[in-house]
Design a protein around this motif. Structure first.
Motif, PDB file in Angstrom:
ATOM      1  N   THR A 198       0.757  -1.182  -0.089  1.00  0.00           N
ATOM      2  CA  THR A 198      -0.099   0.125   0.031  1.00  0.00           C
ATOM      3  C   THR A 198       0.949   1.357  -0.141  1.00  0.00           C
ATOM      4  O   THR A 198       1.639   1.444   1.032  1.00  0.00           O
ATOM      5  N   LYS A 199       0.738   2.008  -1.023  1.00  0.00           N
ATOM      6  CA  LYS A 199       1.403   3.377  -1.143  1.00  0.00           C
ATOM      7  C   LYS A 199       0.896   4.597  -0.645  1.00  0.00           C
ATOM      8  O   LYS A 199      -0.370   4.898  -0.647  1.00  0.00           O
ATOM      9  N   TYR A 200       1.516   5.275   0.376  1.00  0.00           N
ATOM     10  CA  TYR A 200       0.894   6.489   1.095  1.00  0.00           C
ATOM     11  C   TYR A 200       1.612   7.674   0.835  1.00  0.00           C
ATOM     12  O   TYR A 200       3.012   7.665   0.452  1.00  0.00           O
ATOM     13  N   HIS A 201       0.816   8.881   0.465  1.00  0.00           N
ATOM     14  CA  HIS A 201       1.546   9.909   0.542  1.00  0.00           C
ATOM     15  C   HIS A 201       0.714  11.349   1.145  1.00  0.00           C
ATOM     16  O   HIS A 201      -0.446  11.126   0.879  1.00  0.00           O
ATOM     17  N   ASP A 202       1.111  11.890   1.948  1.00  0.00           N
ATOM     18  CA  ASP A 202       0.389  12.827   2.961  1.00  0.00           C
ATOM     19  C   ASP A 202       0.538  14.320   2.387  1.00  0.00           C
ATOM     20  O   ASP A 202       1.663  14.893   2.595  1.00  0.00           O
ATOM     21  N   PRO A 203      -0.370  14.621   1.631  1.00  0.00           N
ATOM     22  CA  PRO A 203      -0.282  15.827   1.048  1.00  0.00           C
ATOM     23  C   PRO A 203      -0.055  17.241   1.887  1.00  0.00           C
ATOM     24  O   PRO A 203       0.398  18.330   1.689  1.00  0.00           O
ATOM     25  N   MET A 204      -0.695  16.906   3.152  1.00  0.00           N
ATOM     26  CA  MET A 204      -0.462  17.975   4.231  1.00  0.00           C
ATOM     27  C   MET A 204       0.723  17.758   5.118  1.00  0.00           C
ATOM     28  O   MET A 204       0.752  18.533   5.981  1.00  0.00           O
ATOM     29  N   SER A 205       1.362  16.836   5.053  1.00  0.00           N
ATOM     30  CA  SER A 205       2.872  16.652   5.830  1.00  0.00           C
ATOM     31  C   SER A 205       3.629  17.729   5.673  1.00  0.00           C
ATOM     32  O   SER A 205       3.694  18.294   4.461  1.00  0.00           O
ATOM     33  N   GLU A 206       4.224  18.020   6.791  1.00  0.00           N
ATOM     34  CA  GLU A 206       5.258  19.082   6.768  1.00  0.00           C
ATOM     35  C   GLU A 206       6.555  18.685   6.505  1.00  0.00           C
ATOM     36  O   GLU A 206       7.591  19.357   6.549  1.00  0.00           O
ATOM     37  N   SER A 207       6.927  17.149   6.488  1.00  0.00           N
ATOM     38  CA  SER A 207       8.175  16.455   5.893  1.00  0.00           C
ATOM     39  C   SER A 207       8.568  16.796   4.629  1.00  0.00           C
ATOM     40  O   SER A 207       7.419  16.600   3.691  1.00  0.00           O
ATOM     41  N   ILE A 208       9.735  17.180   4.278  1.00  0.00           N
ATOM     42  CA  ILE A 208      10.186  17.363   3.003  1.00  0.00           C
ATOM     43  C   ILE A 208      10.418  15.917   2.310  1.00  0.00           C
ATOM     44  O   ILE A 208      10.118  15.770   1.097  1.00  0.00           O
ATOM     45  N   ASP A 209      10.902  15.034   3.180  1.00  0.00           N
ATOM     46  CA  ASP A 209      10.926  13.623   2.521  1.00  0.00           C
ATOM     47  C   ASP A 209       9.616  12.875   2.762  1.00  0.00           C
ATOM     48  O   ASP A 209       9.324  12.857   3.981  1.00  0.00           O
ATOM     49  N   VAL A 210       9.631  12.084   1.974  1.00  0.00           N
ATOM     50  CA  VAL A 210       8.162  11.522   1.720  1.00  0.00           C
ATOM     51  C   VAL A 210       8.395  10.360   2.590  1.00  0.00           C
ATOM     52  O   VAL A 210       7.161   9.960   3.036  1.00  0.00           O
ATOM     53  N   ALA A 211       9.442  10.034   3.084  1.00  0.00           N
ATOM     54  CA  ALA A 211       9.498   8.960   3.945  1.00  0.00           C
ATOM     55  C   ALA A 211       8.952   9.462   5.585  1.00  0.00           C
ATOM     56  O   ALA A 211       8.372   8.574   6.178  1.00  0.00           O
ATOM     57  N   GLY A 212       8.813  10.514   5.647  1.00  0.00           N
ATOM     58  CA  GLY A 212       8.384  11.218   6.897  1.00  0.00           C
ATOM     59  C   GLY A 212       6.695  11.466   7.006  1.00  0.00           C
ATOM     60  O   GLY A 212       6.093  11.818   7.840  1.00  0.00           O
ATOM     61  N   HIS A 213       6.157  11.046   5.709  1.00  0.00           N
ATOM     62  CA  HIS A 213       4.774  11.154   5.506  1.00  0.00           C
ATOM     63  C   HIS A 213       4.062  10.225   6.433  1.00  0.00           C
ATOM     64  O   HIS A 213       2.606  10.336   6.700  1.00  0.00           O
ATOM     65  N   LEU A 214       4.682   8.847   6.863  1.00  0.00           N
ATOM     66  CA  LEU A 214       4.311   8.089   7.892  1.00  0.00           C
ATOM     67  C   LEU A 214       5.202   8.029   9.141  1.00  0.00           C
ATOM     68  O   LEU A 214       6.203   7.469   9.166  1.00  0.00           O
ATOM     69  N   PRO A 215       4.687   8.695  10.400  1.00  0.00           N
ATOM     70  CA  PRO A 215       5.414   8.954  11.351  1.00  0.00           C
ATOM     71  C   PRO A 215       5.835   7.244  11.847  1.00  0.00           C
ATOM     72  O   PRO A 215       4.804   6.400  11.480  1.00  0.00           O
ATOM     73  N   PRO A 216       6.862   7.205  12.706  1.00  0.00           N
ATOM     74  CA  PRO A 216       7.151   5.850  13.122  1.00  0.00           C
ATOM     75  C   PRO A 216       5.828   4.923  13.633  1.00  0.00           C
ATOM     76  O   PRO A 216       5.720   3.934  13.443  1.00  0.00           O
ATOM     77  N   SER A 217       5.167   5.576  14.623  1.00  0.00           N
ATOM     78  CA  SER A 217       4.202   4.970  15.177  1.00  0.00           C
ATOM     79  C   SER A 217       2.894   4.459  14.051  1.00  0.00           C
ATOM     80  O   SER A 217       2.303   3.281  14.124  1.00  0.00           O
ATOM     81  N   LEU A 218       2.671   5.565  13.189  1.00  0.00           N
ATOM     82  CA  LEU A 218       1.685   5.184  12.179  1.00  0.00           C
ATOM     83  C   LEU A 218       2.141   4.162  11.361  1.00  0.00           C
ATOM     84  O   LEU A 218       1.631   3.245  10.593  1.00  0.00           O
ATOM     85  N   LEU A 219       3.637   4.210  10.745  1.00  0.00           N
ATOM     86  CA  LEU A 219       4.232   3.185   9.943  1.00  0.00           C
ATOM     87  C   LEU A 219       4.236   1.729  10.546  1.00  0.00           C
ATOM     88  O   LEU A 219       3.921   0.769   9.793  1.00  0.00           O
ATOM     89  N   ALA A 220       4.496   1.618  11.533  1.00  0.00           N
ATOM     90  CA  ALA A 220       4.397   0.425  12.602  1.00  0.00           C
ATOM     91  C   ALA A 220       3.008  -0.149  12.346  1.00  0.00           C
ATOM     92  O   ALA A 220       2.884  -1.289  12.199  1.00  0.00           O
ATOM     93  N   GLN A 221       2.020   0.557  12.571  1.00  0.00           N
ATOM     94  CA  GLN A 221       0.875   0.055  12.443  1.00  0.00           C
ATOM     95  C   GLN A 221       0.217  -0.192  11.129  1.00  0.00           C
ATOM     96  O   GLN A 221      -0.310  -1.272  11.025  1.00  0.00           O
ATOM     97  N   LYS A 222       0.713   0.503  10.369  1.00  0.00           N
ATOM     98  CA  LYS A 222       0.334   0.100   8.723  1.00  0.00           C
ATOM     99  C   LYS A 222       1.188  -1.278   8.395  1.00  0.00           C
ATOM    100  O   LYS A 222       0.427  -1.901   7.654  1.00  0.00           O
ATOM    101  N   ILE A 223       2.421  -1.377   8.841  1.00  0.00           N
ATOM    102  CA  ILE A 223       3.157  -2.830   8.635  1.00  0.00           C
ATOM    103  C   ILE A 223       2.253  -3.874   9.317  1.00  0.00           C
ATOM    104  O   ILE A 223       2.007  -5.051   8.586  1.00  0.00           O
ATOM    105  N   ASP A 224       1.973  -3.635  10.550  1.00  0.00           N
ATOM    106  CA  ASP A 224       1.181  -4.545  11.316  1.00  0.00           C
ATOM    107  C   ASP A 224      -0.109  -5.129  10.590  1.00  0.00           C
ATOM    108  O   ASP A 224      -0.481  -6.327  10.353  1.00  0.00           O
ATOM    109  N   GLU A 225      -1.072  -4.232  10.128  1.00  0.00           N
ATOM    110  CA  GLU A 225      -2.242  -4.197   9.581  1.00  0.00           C
ATOM    111  C   GLU A 225      -1.981  -4.961   8.112  1.00  0.00           C
ATOM    112  O   GLU A 225      -3.000  -5.703   7.699  1.00  0.00           O
ATOM    113  N   LEU A 226      -1.057  -4.519   7.330  1.00  0.00           N
ATOM    114  CA  LEU A 226      -0.790  -5.064   6.059  1.00  0.00           C
ATOM    115  C   LEU A 226      -0.459  -6.572   6.208  1.00  0.00           C
ATOM    116  O   LEU A 226      -1.017  -7.466   5.565  1.00  0.00           O
ATOM    117  N   ALA A 227       0.222  -6.953   7.218  1.00  0.00           N
ATOM    118  CA  ALA A 227       0.806  -8.575   7.490  1.00  0.00           C
ATOM    119  C   ALA A 227      -0.412  -9.095   7.561  1.00  0.00           C
ATOM    120  O   ALA A 227      -0.651 -10.341   7.301  1.00  0.00           O
TER     121      ALA A 227
END
Length: 328
Positions: free
Chosen positions: A263-292
């Motif tokens: 699942t590809k994610y992009h947050d157009p409202m994110s303040e992070s210049i790097d797209v890797a920061g569009h999923l903060p660590p806690s949210l990224l961990a949740q998305k990986i968990d849900e995907l698995a």
């Protein structure tokens, strides 16, 4: 419904982030081999005795459900190509503790099997390669790694006398994907995260457009709203794996089914210049968990309906440590 939860080997599985990031991850009951586990997923004590096996793999009384996705999380990031044969993807591997990835897979498998065979008892198995084998796995890549891992799982099960009580084994192991597909990069395997930070000249909002158009844009999801947008940059949790069905008596492979989920994610409202920061660590961990969990469930029941269990906080996780070997 009867569930016997048995863990054959306990190894390191967890989030690749930190204790805060793992707050969204959930656990599966864990117990020594041959011992019913305690916890919410366990049946009452009087129901823990397994029924007699049917002897029919297609009409099982007992199904062993096994997760062997390992304790490695792959992190891959696309870089600008220089026109050479050098792989433009930067890669590293994170080693993480505490069975969390296996637990996510087991939840999905267990729910899928409970619907596929509602009258069957289930035995939950989690396995992480021992250190010596893990070193071998770190040293080889691709399809050779897939074969070595499956052979090792089968040899591990061969020494388990409890399999005489089972009618069917459903196993999930990592699978190697050599070629790039749908913008996800090449040489990806198992569970991980792929970051595409290279922007094209065209980003559109159009749900009618199919993914992977020639302009390089991808169909991506706003992680906050669920809105589908067209962007060329994204951060994508993925799970590339194989579901293997084994005959528990002979350990012969009855069926193999490769599956690739991302699942590809992009947050157009994110303040992070790097797209890797569009999923903060806690949210990224949740998305990986849900995907698995979702991918494991769909490997049994298909994609017509999905139901992900509610988050459960997990405390006391140690910080992740770099793996001894990095994927290439």
């Amino acid at each position: 419904m009867r569930i016997a939860a048995v863990v054959l080997a306990i190894g390191g599985l967890a989030s690749f982030c930190n204790a805060t990031a793992i707050a969204a991850a959930r656990e599966v009951p864990v117990a020594p081999a041959g011992t019913p586990a305690s916890g919410a997923a366990s049946a009452p004590a009087e129901e823990q005795v397994l029924p007699a096996p049917s002897g029919n793999i297609d009409k099982p009384n007992v199904v062993a459900v096994m997760a062997a996705v390992g304790d490695r999380l792959s992190m891959s990031r696309q870089q600008m190509s220089t026109g050479t044969h050098i792989d433009p993807t930067r890669r590293k591997t994170i080693r993480v503790p505490d069975q969390i990835l296996n637990a996510s897979v087991l939840r999905g498998l267990d729910r899928g099997i409970s619907q596929e065979y509602p009258d069957a008892a289930r035995v939950l198995l989690a396995w992480t390669p021992p250190e010596a084998l893990q070193q071998q796995l770190d040293d080889i890549k691709g399809l050779d790694r897939d074969k070595l891992l499956l052979d090792a799982v089968i040899e591990h099960l061969r020494a388990v006398p409890l399999r005489a009580q089972w009618d069917r084994i459903e196993l999930i192991i990592p699978k190697y994907r050599r070629f790039e597909a749908n913008g996800m990069g090449n040489k990806l395997q198992g569970i991980g995260v792929f970051v595409q930070p290279l922007a094209s000249n065209k980003d559109l909002l159009d749900e009618s457009m199919p993914p992977g158009d020639s302009d390089g844009d991808q169909r991506v999801v706003n992680p906050n709203t669920g809105e589908v947008v067209r962007k060329s940059t994204f951060v994508a949790p993925y799970m590339f794996f194989e579901r293997v069905t084994l005959d528990p008596r002979t350990l012969a492979v009855v069926k193999r089914q490769a599956q690739y989920e991302a699942t590809k994610y992009h947050d157009p409202m994110s303040e992070s210049i790097d797209v890797a920061g569009h999923l903060p660590p806690s949210l990224l961990a949740q998305k990986i968990d849900e995907l698995a969990e979702r991918a494991a469930y769909q490997s049994i029941r298909g994609k017509s309906s999905v139901e992900v269990s509610a988050p459960k906080a997990v405390s006391g996780m140690p910080p992740a440590q770099p793996a001894s070997g990095a994927s290439r």
